[in-house]
Design a protein around this motif. Structure first.
Motif, PDB file in Angstrom:
ATOM      1  N   ALA A   8       0.732  -1.337  -0.052  1.00  0.00           N
ATOM      2  CA  ALA A   8      -0.300   0.181   0.425  1.00  0.00           C
ATOM      3  C   ALA A   8       0.661   1.113  -0.085  1.00  0.00           C
ATOM      4  O   ALA A   8       1.410   1.242   0.703  1.00  0.00           O
ATOM      5  CB  ALA A   8      -0.782  -0.144   0.986  1.00  0.00           C
ATOM      6  N   TYR A   9       0.856   2.103  -0.636  1.00  0.00           N
ATOM      7  CA  TYR A   9       1.259   3.672  -1.011  1.00  0.00           C
ATOM      8  C   TYR A   9       0.874   4.620   0.517  1.00  0.00           C
ATOM      9  O   TYR A   9      -0.924   4.611   0.033  1.00  0.00           O
ATOM     10  CB  TYR A   9       0.834   4.274  -1.661  1.00  0.00           C
ATOM     11  CG  TYR A   9       2.286   2.832  -3.168  1.00  0.00           C
ATOM     12  CD1 TYR A   9       3.580   3.682  -3.223  1.00  0.00           C
ATOM     13  CD2 TYR A   9       1.482   1.554  -3.748  1.00  0.00           C
ATOM     14  CE1 TYR A   9       3.932   2.918  -4.140  1.00  0.00           C
ATOM     15  CE2 TYR A   9       2.316   1.278  -5.036  1.00  0.00           C
ATOM     16  CZ  TYR A   9       3.781   2.002  -4.931  1.00  0.00           C
ATOM     17  OH  TYR A   9       4.361   1.044  -5.955  1.00  0.00           O
ATOM     18  N   ILE A  10       1.155   4.772   0.731  1.00  0.00           N
ATOM     19  CA  ILE A  10       0.923   6.063   1.893  1.00  0.00           C
ATOM     20  C   ILE A  10       1.198   7.623   1.439  1.00  0.00           C
ATOM     21  O   ILE A  10       2.465   7.935   1.716  1.00  0.00           O
ATOM     22  CB  ILE A  10       0.447   6.297   2.949  1.00  0.00           C
ATOM     23  CG1 ILE A  10      -0.276   4.069   3.738  1.00  0.00           C
ATOM     24  CG2 ILE A  10      -0.146   6.681   3.892  1.00  0.00           C
ATOM     25  CD1 ILE A  10       0.258   4.378   4.942  1.00  0.00           C
ATOM     26  N   GLU A  11       0.443   8.738   1.584  1.00  0.00           N
ATOM     27  CA  GLU A  11       1.275   9.397   0.945  1.00  0.00           C
ATOM     28  C   GLU A  11       0.913  10.782   2.132  1.00  0.00           C
ATOM     29  O   GLU A  11       0.100  10.879   2.553  1.00  0.00           O
ATOM     30  CB  GLU A  11       0.692  10.232  -0.491  1.00  0.00           C
ATOM     31  CG  GLU A  11       0.426  12.141  -0.844  1.00  0.00           C
ATOM     32  CD  GLU A  11      -0.903  12.294  -1.648  1.00  0.00           C
ATOM     33  OE1 GLU A  11      -0.518  12.391  -2.765  1.00  0.00           O
ATOM     34  OE2 GLU A  11      -1.678  13.218  -1.006  1.00  0.00           O
ATOM     35  N   ILE A  12       1.671  10.559   3.075  1.00  0.00           N
ATOM     36  CA  ILE A  12       1.499  11.638   3.899  1.00  0.00           C
ATOM     37  C   ILE A  12       1.755  12.683   3.695  1.00  0.00           C
ATOM     38  O   ILE A  12       0.997  13.906   5.220  1.00  0.00           O
ATOM     39  CB  ILE A  12       2.936  11.207   5.259  1.00  0.00           C
ATOM     40  CG1 ILE A  12       4.249  11.128   4.812  1.00  0.00           C
ATOM     41  CG2 ILE A  12       2.266   9.426   5.176  1.00  0.00           C
ATOM     42  CD1 ILE A  12       5.653  11.382   5.246  1.00  0.00           C
ATOM     43  N   THR A  13       2.323  13.060   3.046  1.00  0.00           N
ATOM     44  CA  THR A  13       2.083  14.252   2.802  1.00  0.00           C
ATOM     45  C   THR A  13       2.080  14.934   0.967  1.00  0.00           C
ATOM     46  O   THR A  13       2.648  13.841   0.445  1.00  0.00           O
ATOM     47  CB  THR A  13       2.451  15.941   3.254  1.00  0.00           C
ATOM     48  OG1 THR A  13       2.761  16.525   2.259  1.00  0.00           O
ATOM     49  CG2 THR A  13       4.196  15.339   2.889  1.00  0.00           C
ATOM     50  N   ASN A  14       1.441  15.964   0.189  1.00  0.00           N
ATOM     51  CA  ASN A  14       1.403  16.163  -0.830  1.00  0.00           C
ATOM     52  C   ASN A  14       2.429  17.228  -1.373  1.00  0.00           C
ATOM     53  O   ASN A  14       2.202  17.699  -2.721  1.00  0.00           O
ATOM     54  CB  ASN A  14       0.387  16.008  -1.393  1.00  0.00           C
ATOM     55  CG  ASN A  14      -0.844  16.950  -1.508  1.00  0.00           C
ATOM     56  OD1 ASN A  14      -0.431  17.401  -0.588  1.00  0.00           O
ATOM     57  ND2 ASN A  14      -1.320  17.291  -2.190  1.00  0.00           N
ATOM     58  N   VAL A  15       2.657  18.221   0.104  1.00  0.00           N
ATOM     59  CA  VAL A  15       3.351  18.880  -0.475  1.00  0.00           C
ATOM     60  C   VAL A  15       4.870  18.370  -0.969  1.00  0.00           C
ATOM     61  O   VAL A  15       5.633  17.956   0.192  1.00  0.00           O
ATOM     62  CB  VAL A  15       3.419  19.319   0.979  1.00  0.00           C
ATOM     63  CG1 VAL A  15       4.101  20.598   0.708  1.00  0.00           C
ATOM     64  CG2 VAL A  15       2.186  20.484   1.195  1.00  0.00           C
ATOM     65  N   CYS A  16       5.592  19.203  -1.809  1.00  0.00           N
ATOM     66  CA  CYS A  16       6.822  18.759  -1.916  1.00  0.00           C
ATOM     67  C   CYS A  16       7.776  20.730  -2.632  1.00  0.00           C
ATOM     68  O   CYS A  16       6.909  20.852  -2.729  1.00  0.00           O
ATOM     69  CB  CYS A  16       7.152  18.239  -3.423  1.00  0.00           C
ATOM     70  SG  CYS A  16       8.631  17.537  -3.958  1.00  0.00           S
ATOM     71  N   ASN A  17       9.291  20.228  -1.304  1.00  0.00           N
ATOM     72  CA  ASN A  17      10.261  21.391  -2.178  1.00  0.00           C
ATOM     73  C   ASN A  17      10.742  21.548  -3.040  1.00  0.00           C
ATOM     74  O   ASN A  17      11.603  22.375  -3.157  1.00  0.00           O
ATOM     75  CB  ASN A  17      10.719  21.286  -0.369  1.00  0.00           C
ATOM     76  CG  ASN A  17      11.173  20.120  -0.855  1.00  0.00           C
ATOM     77  OD1 ASN A  17      11.105  19.545  -1.302  1.00  0.00           O
ATOM     78  ND2 ASN A  17      12.806  20.377  -0.229  1.00  0.00           N
ATOM     79  N   LEU A  18      10.091  21.061  -4.156  1.00  0.00           N
ATOM     80  CA  LEU A  18      11.057  20.898  -5.782  1.00  0.00           C
ATOM     81  C   LEU A  18       9.726  21.409  -6.764  1.00  0.00           C
ATOM     82  O   LEU A  18       8.623  20.448  -5.866  1.00  0.00           O
ATOM     83  CB  LEU A  18      11.984  20.014  -5.638  1.00  0.00           C
ATOM     84  CG  LEU A  18      13.707  20.076  -4.656  1.00  0.00           C
ATOM     85  CD1 LEU A  18      13.693  17.989  -5.285  1.00  0.00           C
ATOM     86  CD2 LEU A  18      13.992  20.761  -4.996  1.00  0.00           C
ATOM     87  N   SER A  19      10.473  21.476  -7.707  1.00  0.00           N
ATOM     88  CA  SER A  19       9.505  21.555  -8.841  1.00  0.00           C
ATOM     89  C   SER A  19      10.307  21.063  -9.836  1.00  0.00           C
ATOM     90  O   SER A  19      10.879  21.807 -10.755  1.00  0.00           O
ATOM     91  CB  SER A  19       8.884  22.670  -8.926  1.00  0.00           C
ATOM     92  OG  SER A  19       8.143  23.450  -8.244  1.00  0.00           O
ATOM     93  N   CYS A  20      10.710  19.374 -10.206  1.00  0.00           N
ATOM     94  CA  CYS A  20      11.280  19.032 -11.086  1.00  0.00           C
ATOM     95  C   CYS A  20      10.329  18.457 -12.483  1.00  0.00           C
ATOM     96  O   CYS A  20       8.760  18.632 -12.591  1.00  0.00           O
ATOM     97  CB  CYS A  20      11.338  16.877 -10.624  1.00  0.00           C
ATOM     98  SG  CYS A  20      11.897  17.193  -9.147  1.00  0.00           S
ATOM     99  N   SER A  21      10.948  18.608 -13.403  1.00  0.00           N
ATOM    100  CA  SER A  21      10.419  18.804 -14.733  1.00  0.00           C
ATOM    101  C   SER A  21       9.444  16.985 -14.985  1.00  0.00           C
ATOM    102  O   SER A  21       8.597  17.298 -15.867  1.00  0.00           O
ATOM    103  CB  SER A  21      11.231  19.307 -15.651  1.00  0.00           C
ATOM    104  OG  SER A  21      12.314  18.312 -16.583  1.00  0.00           O
ATOM    105  N   PHE A  22      10.713  16.362 -14.485  1.00  0.00           N
ATOM    106  CA  PHE A  22       9.982  15.098 -15.073  1.00  0.00           C
ATOM    107  C   PHE A  22       8.356  15.068 -13.972  1.00  0.00           C
ATOM    108  O   PHE A  22       8.473  13.759 -14.242  1.00  0.00           O
ATOM    109  CB  PHE A  22      10.695  13.813 -15.377  1.00  0.00           C
ATOM    110  CG  PHE A  22      11.627  14.469 -13.850  1.00  0.00           C
ATOM    111  CD1 PHE A  22      10.987  13.588 -12.588  1.00  0.00           C
ATOM    112  CD2 PHE A  22      12.781  14.836 -13.419  1.00  0.00           C
ATOM    113  CE1 PHE A  22      12.141  13.537 -11.352  1.00  0.00           C
ATOM    114  CE2 PHE A  22      13.824  14.921 -12.360  1.00  0.00           C
ATOM    115  CZ  PHE A  22      13.219  14.021 -11.580  1.00  0.00           C
ATOM    116  N   CYS A  23       8.473  15.839 -12.723  1.00  0.00           N
ATOM    117  CA  CYS A  23       7.279  14.974 -11.780  1.00  0.00           C
ATOM    118  C   CYS A  23       5.878  15.870 -12.374  1.00  0.00           C
ATOM    119  O   CYS A  23       5.889  16.744 -12.368  1.00  0.00           O
ATOM    120  CB  CYS A  23       7.737  15.374 -10.301  1.00  0.00           C
ATOM    121  SG  CYS A  23       6.773  14.547  -9.350  1.00  0.00           S
TER     122      CYS A  23
END
Length: 280
Positions: A8-23
């Motif tokens: 099971a994948y659990i997303e503890i946050t959907n906040v990221c400190n980067l803005s990668c072009s591939f994501c």
């Protein structure tokens, strides 16, 4: 509770400190799952599987209660696979010593999007951590370089040069995977495109492991069939509102997974997904 779900994948946050072009960026409200909410999710998940990934979107190590979350996993005897952009390693020099951490994947293709000039101190932090973890025999560590078009970037080149200078890259049985230390591997797997139901790709035949081999829980409790549903397009239910047994008994879940069994793609997002071709 009977199920074939293995992780099971659990997303503890959907906040990221980067803005990668591939994501693919998600447009959901920014949210951190509280430690209490996480404990509740674990109680729902562990009858199905003891193997969880702290991953969907966001950077898990940004979570202010990350240590508490790992303590909860240890208490529940859960094996954790962590996926991180590695920007927070200085804050967690003991990361690889967490008892519940079974596997750690560091996405080093994100290096071009780190703070400029940070690659040298980053490697000075990373290398001793790798060697200490290897000596202790755990966890399994994977350094990901999944974007060939970024390997010539100065930051990525510096990282790869340091690794090559220090270690021998020993091929493994897995294509594009190299062992550099006991329990430490460098992976040059192929990049993939995030599924997009608005794309022109639309296939109705095929199968997938989503919903059958895995499920994912987003930071707001929404249950989706896989870790590639970045926007939460296939919400099967919400764990904070319904029991997981009820969600997995829903008509939408049953219709989707029965379709996979018959090589039929029911959901528009699945019809646009090319990653599922790996399972055919």
């Amino acid at each position: 509770m009977s199920s074939v779900i293995r992780r099971a994948y659990i997303e503890i946050t959907n906040v990221c400190n980067l803005s990668c072009s591939f994501c693919r960026k998600n447009h959901r409200p920014a949210r951190f799952m509280s430690a209490e909410e996480f404990a509740f999710v674990l109680k729902q998940i562990t009858p199905l599987t003891r193997y969880i990934y702290l991953h969907v979107q966001g950077e898990p190590l940004l979570h202010p209660e990350f240590r508490k979350i790992m303590e909860l996993c240890a208490q529940e005897n859960v094996k954790v696979a962590l996926v991180s952009n590695a920007t927070q390693l200085e804050r967690f020099p003991d990361l690889f010593s967490f008892g519940a951490l079974h596997r750690c994947s560091l996405s080093l293709q994100s290096l071009p999007f780190h703070k400029p000039g940070s690659e040298k101190p980053f490697m000075n932090t990373l290398l001793p951590m790798l060697e200490n973890a290897s000596a202790s025999g755990r966890p399994y560590i994977e350094l990901r370089f999944w974007r060939k078009d970024l390997n010539s970037d100065p930051a990525v080149s510096h990282c790869l040069d340091r690794l090559h200078q220090r270690y021998e890259f020993q091929p493994t049985k897995t294509p594009n995977s190299y062992r550099i230390l006991p329990y430490v591997f460098v992976n040059f797997d192929h990049e993939f495109d995030w599924p997009d139901s608005s794309s022109q790709i639309s296939e109705t035949s095929g199968t997938c492991l989503g919903g059958r081999d895995q499920i994912a829980v987003l930071s707001d409790g929404s249950v989706v069939p896989c870790c590639l549903d970045a926007e939460g397009e296939i919400v099967l239910g919400n764990l904070f509102e319904k029991d997981l047994t009820e969600i997995l008994a829903s008509r939408r879940y049953q219709k989707m997974t029965e379709g996979f069994a018959r090589h039929k793609l029911i959901e528009p997002l699945c019809q646009s997904c090319t990653y599922r071709r790996r399972f055919q």
